[in-house]
Design an enzyme around this catalytic site. Structure first.
Site, short mmCIF file in Angstrom:
data_model
loop_
_atom_site.label_atom_id
_atom_site.label_comp_id
_atom_site.label_asym_id
_atom_site.label_seq_id
_atom_site.Cartn_x
_atom_site.Cartn_y
_atom_site.Cartn_z
N ARG A 228 0.85 -1.19 0.00
CA ARG A 228 0.00 0.00 0.00
C ARG A 228 0.89 1.24 0.00
NH1 ARG A 228 -3.51 -2.69 -1.65
NH2 ARG A 228 -5.55 -3.16 -0.73
N HIS A 276 -0.81 1.13 -9.98
CA HIS A 276 -1.53 0.16 -9.14
C HIS A 276 -2.09 -0.98 -9.98
CE1 HIS A 276 -3.78 -0.16 -5.03
NE2 HIS A 276 -3.48 -1.36 -5.53
#
Length: 313
Positions: A228, A276
């Site tokens: 993350r 991502h």
């Protein structure tokens, strides 16, 4: 049965509804997204979501389980409006792990074999092979030895990379030198020329990629962050690169996504940026799994993938 769907756009959540119904699941659908108010009648029994807002669970108070359309449940765990008794269910998707392993292998090869140099060589019509890269010269460490971390570690070890892993609790993995706990973290870092982060995001792991962590790695090391964005202390990265403590970084996740155009990471050639995409979800397979789990829960059966709220995974 009523199911509430949430995604940043209505079109995406409507795709989820379509896939669930294609699995034969019978339900009334409601949709909630960032631009519109809820549709449908009645409170929901289950929620299928990605990064939902607080207001959703303030409105739907009888939800029995929340299904996260992705591997990490950190965005749901932050919600104060979600009662403790509501089960949070993550995907058990082996394909996500395989895709992340594929991504890591590509990036590791790019680092260890200096693949970027061939782009410039081609532009200059220069036939210039890089020096041979020995696997033994590139010890790699995995931060996080959950299911995905184990898949990646096993792949790297099978290719011949000296592979280590670090986790919260002890692990025993074939071909992987396992470390655990705070007491062994520094030793793990010192043994890793490339550190790959696949940790879940918790209070303990937020900001774990920081100046102190970098200082314990061999000089000229690399980091790959596919966990993350909040795992990385962004203010620490550029100084570590400028001082030569790190030679480069691969970042697939960021504190703010999309990454703002003004962000300094865009202009630094030592930082490889992807949007991502390391563990993109196979929508059809994900909805097939979610449909089966909702059907099982609805008749009182147990399911896998329930998140432990204390550990965050």
């Amino acid at each position: 049965m009523n199911i509430i769907f949430y995604s940043p756009t209505r079109a995406r959540s409507q795709q989820w509804e379509h896939h669930l119904k294609a699995q034969g699941l019978q339900f009334n659908a409601q949709h909630w997204d960032a631009e519109t108010t809820p549709s449908g009648d009645g409170e929901a029994d289950y929620a299928v979501v990605w990064q939902p807002p607080e207001q959703l669970f303030q409105h739907h108070t009888r939800v029995k389980a929340v299904f996260n359309v992705g591997a990490g449940a950190d965005a749901i765990l932050k919600l104060r409006s979600l009662p403790d008794h509501v089960r949070i269910v993550r995907l058990d998707d082996e394909e996500i792990g395989n895709k992340m392993a594929e991504y890591v292998l590509y990036m590791v090869a790019n680092i260890t074999r200096s693949m970027d140099c061939y782009t410039m060589a081609k532009a200059n019509k220069d036939w210039a092979p890089a020096p041979y890269a020995h696997f033994s010269d590139w010890p790699i460490g995995l931060m996080g030895l959950g299911k995905i971390g184990q898949q990646i570690a096993g792949m790297l070890s099978s290719l011949g990379y000296p592979t280590s892993g670090w986790a919260r609790s002890p692990r025993d993995l074939n071909g992987v030198n396992c470390y655990h706990g705070a007491d062994q973290f520094v030793d793990f870092l010192g043994a890793s020329r490339i550190v790959i982060n696949v940790l879940p995001l918790t209070d303990e792991t937020t900001g774990i990629l920081n100046t102190q962590t970098f200082s314990h790695m061999p000089r000229g090391s690399y980091i790959i962050n596919i966990g993350r964005g909040e795992h990385l202390d962004e203010t620490a990265l550029l100084p570590a690169l400028d001082q030569g403590q790190l030679a480069g970084a691969v970042l697939d996740v960021f504190r703010q996504e999309p990454l703002p155009e003004s962000h300094p990471f865009w202009d630094d050639a030592r930082i490889h940026i992807t949007p991502h995409i390391s563990g993109a979800t196979n929508l059809a397979l994900a909805m097939k799994q979610i449909a089966a789990k909702i059907a099982a829960l609805h008749v009182g059966q147990t399911i896998s993938g329930i998140v432990n709220r204390r550990t965050g995974y």
